[in-house]
Design a protein around this motif. Structure first.
Motif, PDB file in Angstrom:
ATOM      1  N   ILE A 118      -7.658  50.845 -41.237  1.00  0.00           N
ATOM      2  CA  ILE A 118      -8.583  49.578 -40.836  1.00  0.00           C
ATOM      3  C   ILE A 118      -7.641  48.782 -39.933  1.00  0.00           C
ATOM      4  N   ASN A 119      -6.321  48.558 -40.051  1.00  0.00           N
ATOM      5  CA  ASN A 119      -5.602  47.743 -39.196  1.00  0.00           C
ATOM      6  C   ASN A 119      -5.306  48.560 -38.071  1.00  0.00           C
ATOM      7  N   HIS A 120      -5.100  49.952 -38.196  1.00  0.00           N
ATOM      8  CA  HIS A 120      -4.923  50.775 -36.881  1.00  0.00           C
ATOM      9  C   HIS A 120      -6.219  50.870 -36.024  1.00  0.00           C
ATOM     10  N   GLU A 121      -7.309  50.811 -36.692  1.00  0.00           N
ATOM     11  CA  GLU A 121      -8.462  50.915 -35.733  1.00  0.00           C
ATOM     12  C   GLU A 121      -8.431  49.717 -34.921  1.00  0.00           C
ATOM     13  N   ILE A 122      -8.451  48.784 -35.682  1.00  0.00           N
ATOM     14  CA  ILE A 122      -8.325  47.265 -34.689  1.00  0.00           C
ATOM     15  C   ILE A 122      -7.343  47.187 -33.840  1.00  0.00           C
ATOM     16  N   GLU A 168      -7.539  48.328 -21.948  1.00  0.00           N
ATOM     17  CA  GLU A 168      -8.395  49.107 -21.441  1.00  0.00           C
ATOM     18  C   GLU A 168      -9.497  49.159 -22.349  1.00  0.00           C
ATOM     19  N   ILE A 169      -9.446  48.807 -23.420  1.00  0.00           N
ATOM     20  CA  ILE A 169     -10.534  49.205 -24.448  1.00  0.00           C
ATOM     21  C   ILE A 169     -11.070  47.694 -24.522  1.00  0.00           C
ATOM     22  N   LEU A 170     -10.273  46.888 -25.309  1.00  0.00           N
ATOM     23  CA  LEU A 170     -10.559  45.238 -25.649  1.00  0.00           C
ATOM     24  C   LEU A 170     -11.872  44.989 -26.213  1.00  0.00           C
ATOM     25  N   GLU A 171     -12.108  45.972 -27.245  1.00  0.00           N
ATOM     26  CA  GLU A 171     -13.450  45.531 -28.113  1.00  0.00           C
ATOM     27  C   GLU A 171     -13.290  44.524 -29.184  1.00  0.00           C
ATOM     28  N   LEU A 172     -12.013  44.536 -29.696  1.00  0.00           N
ATOM     29  CA  LEU A 172     -11.652  43.770 -31.010  1.00  0.00           C
ATOM     30  C   LEU A 172     -10.173  43.314 -30.485  1.00  0.00           C
ATOM     31  N   GLU A 173      -9.907  42.108 -31.344  1.00  0.00           N
ATOM     32  CA  GLU A 173      -8.634  41.522 -30.861  1.00  0.00           C
ATOM     33  C   GLU A 173      -8.483  40.764 -32.269  1.00  0.00           C
ATOM     34  N   GLU A 174      -7.125  40.793 -32.732  1.00  0.00           N
ATOM     35  CA  GLU A 174      -6.794  40.095 -34.075  1.00  0.00           C
ATOM     36  C   GLU A 174      -6.821  38.589 -33.488  1.00  0.00           C
ATOM     37  N   PRO A 175      -6.978  37.782 -34.700  1.00  0.00           N
ATOM     38  CA  PRO A 175      -7.032  36.349 -34.405  1.00  0.00           C
ATOM     39  C   PRO A 175      -6.099  35.427 -33.461  1.00  0.00           C
ATOM     40  N   PHE A 176      -6.405  34.874 -32.782  1.00  0.00           N
ATOM     41  CA  PHE A 176      -5.562  34.208 -31.525  1.00  0.00           C
ATOM     42  C   PHE A 176      -5.663  32.611 -31.527  1.00  0.00           C
ATOM     43  N   PHE A 177      -4.548  31.998 -31.577  1.00  0.00           N
ATOM     44  CA  PHE A 177      -4.866  30.589 -31.450  1.00  0.00           C
ATOM     45  C   PHE A 177      -3.723  30.203 -30.308  1.00  0.00           C
ATOM     46  N   MET A 178      -3.757  29.111 -29.678  1.00  0.00           N
ATOM     47  CA  MET A 178      -2.945  28.494 -28.785  1.00  0.00           C
ATOM     48  C   MET A 178      -1.517  28.035 -29.314  1.00  0.00           C
ATOM     49  N   LEU A 232      -1.063  42.727 -36.782  1.00  0.00           N
ATOM     50  CA  LEU A 232      -1.554  44.136 -37.004  1.00  0.00           C
ATOM     51  C   LEU A 232      -0.414  44.934 -37.223  1.00  0.00           C
ATOM     52  N   GLU A 233       0.524  45.077 -36.019  1.00  0.00           N
ATOM     53  CA  GLU A 233       1.843  45.585 -36.372  1.00  0.00           C
ATOM     54  C   GLU A 233       2.700  45.459 -37.483  1.00  0.00           C
ATOM     55  N   ASN A 234       2.740  44.042 -37.795  1.00  0.00           N
ATOM     56  CA  ASN A 234       3.400  43.610 -39.258  1.00  0.00           C
ATOM     57  C   ASN A 234       2.640  44.384 -39.961  1.00  0.00           C
ATOM     58  N   ASN A 235       1.461  44.553 -40.465  1.00  0.00           N
ATOM     59  CA  ASN A 235       0.856  45.169 -41.338  1.00  0.00           C
ATOM     60  C   ASN A 235       0.924  46.614 -41.529  1.00  0.00           C
ATOM     61  N   LEU A 236       1.023  47.394 -40.295  1.00  0.00           N
ATOM     62  CA  LEU A 236       0.988  48.646 -40.207  1.00  0.00           C
ATOM     63  C   LEU A 236       2.512  49.162 -40.606  1.00  0.00           C
ATOM     64  N   ALA A 237       3.382  48.239 -40.284  1.00  0.00           N
ATOM     65  CA  ALA A 237       4.893  48.587 -40.777  1.00  0.00           C
ATOM     66  C   ALA A 237       4.842  48.466 -42.287  1.00  0.00           C
TER      67      ALA A 237
END
Length: 449
Positions: free
Chosen positions: A251-255, A262-272, A289-294
């Motif tokens: 799931i994390n890798h899919e997001i 070039e795709i940018l259909e989804l993005e992990e949460p962002f805040f200023m 996401l990278e944190n989770n995958l590791a």
């Protein structure tokens, strides 16, 4: 002083949660051992093996806050049995009650039961958060049930699906993992009271009664026979965690994959204020996401080590469960961190519907080749239709022109269909199949939970 990533004041947030750190703290370890000793004494006091008044004292003083925990660590330099705890516990027990602690038990009875109690606490957190992640995936599936997006196989465009369908697949897989977790509960949370080699020779007459009452007090299952060297329960626990880590990893890798620029259909949460790079201010990296995958890679790597620990000798072998003391808590810490972050991601996922719509047409109609073929097949036969559409698609692909342009100059196509019909065949919004119906099936499956 913290010296691991899990306990680090700097990196701790990346590798664990305060909740899981509390579960596996030194104080918690000691408390679970004390709980085990207290339950043993209470059972023996009730059954008449030790004086009841001594059992009552043991239970009243079985509090980790009373214990000199650093002294246990000092004693461990010369012993890896439960003796370090017994020395520290005896030191605070009045009226000679310390002489009745650990009556008829062996060290492994206490340490094995203690880690099972710790695992059970961690298990409840993991199951709870798995359910929260599934709940978030189901909410996405329901909300985006009908939103078309590119389906991809072998990392390239296939035919359309809906985003809700993708999320429903996630939710159903999480559901199966939750079922697996529920199924191991009875097998994995079994206590141990078996004595030196597992025969309860120290309590031949009332041992089984003590064993049952002790486990009732602790809320654990009674072992059928000693499991001093039978470590399959621990291996199953870690293996199921590894399966959960596989699902969460996908799931994390899919997001992560769908956040490619070039795709940018989804993005992990962002805040200023969330910084992606010290040199490139524009960067909105998928850092969580990278944190989770590791971490999930590490969780999956723990299972083989615990499987190796199943190979133990004779009736006792400390080498098997020393690995468990380190690896099982680490797996739970990492899973706790990942589940917390995955829940956050799924509940606050950034969607780009316009990009999903754009990507449906990025190959200028090629995604709809199956649809065109299936319309031609009843007239020409499937294999002939495939050959015609294949040649048309390859021409469109290599010339980078719309598939419609090629089809409109293909007599066998124009003789069979009007331009309006061809336009309809090439519209991805009309070819999501039963994706919405499958979403409904998944929603119905988990509606009562």
């Amino acid at each position: 002083m913290p010296s691991t990533a899990i306990d680090s004041q700097i990196h701790g947030f990346l590798f664990g949660t305060d909740e899981m750190r509390n579960i596996f703290s030194d104080k918690s370890w000691v408390q679970k051992w004390l709980d085990t000793e207290a339950a043993l004494a209470k059972a023996q006091g009730e059954i008449g093996i030790i004086p009841k008044e001594k059992a009552d004292i043991i239970n009243a003083y079985a509090q980790a806050d009373r214990i000199d925990i650093p002294s246990i660590g000092e004693y461990y330099k010369s012993s890896i049995t439960i003796v370090p705890l017994l020395k520290a516990f005896k030191a605070i027990l009045p009226e000679g009650a310390g002489e009745y602690v650990h009556w008829g038990a062996t060290s492994q009875d206490i340490v094995d039961t203690g880690i099972v109690l710790l695992q059970r606490d961690a298990y409840h957190v993991i199951v709870r958060d798995m359910k929260e992640c599934q709940k978030a995936a189901l909410a996405l599936a329901k909300k985006y049930r009908d939103m078309p997006m590119a389906g991809r196989t072998h990392v390239v465009h296939a035919i359309p699906i809906t985003f809700g369908y993708k999320c429903a697949v996630w939710a159903d897989e999480l559901g199966r993992d939750i079922t697996r977790l529920k199924e191991i509960k009875e097998r994995c949370f079994v206590g141990e009271l078996a004595g030196a080699v597992g025969t309860l020779a120290s309590m031949p007459e009332k041992g089984l009664a003590v064993q049952k009452r002790m486990m009732d007090i602790l809320g654990l299952s009674v072992p059928t026979i000693a499991w001093h060297v039978a470590r399959d329960n621990q291996a199953e626990f870690c293996t199921v965690l590894a399966l959960c880590a596989g699902t969460l990893g996908r799931i994390n890798h899919e997001i992560f994959s769908l956040q490619h620029t070039e795709i940018l259909e989804l993005e992990e949460p962002f805040f200023m204020g969330k910084i992606g790079s010290s040199t490139m201010p524009h960067k909105r990296n998928p850092a969580v996401l990278e944190n989770n995958l590791a971490l999930l890679r590490n969780v999956r790597s723990i299972a083989p080590a615990i499987l190796e620990s199943m190979i133990s000798e004779n009736e006792r072998d400390w080498g098997c469960f020393l690995s468990e003391w380190e690896a099982i808590p680490r797996a739970c810490h990492l899973m706790g961190a990942v589940l917390s972050k995955t829940k956050y991601i799924l509940e606050n996922l950034i969607m780009y519907p316009k990009h999903m719509e754009r990507n449906l047409f990025i190959q200028k109609g090629l995604m709809m080749s199956e649809c065109v073929m299936m319309h031609l097949a009843p007239r020409l036969g499937r294999m002939t239709a495939h050959e015609i559409v294949y040649k048309s698609c390859m021409e469109a692909y290599e010339k980078e022109i719309p598939l419609k342009e090629v089809l409109m100059k293909t007599p066998v196509v124009t003789e069979a269909f009007t331009e309006k019909e061809i336009d309809h065949m090439l519209d991805p919004h009309h070819y999501v199949g039963l994706a919405p119906a499958f979403v409904d099936r998944v929603m119905k499956k988990y509606a009562a939970e």
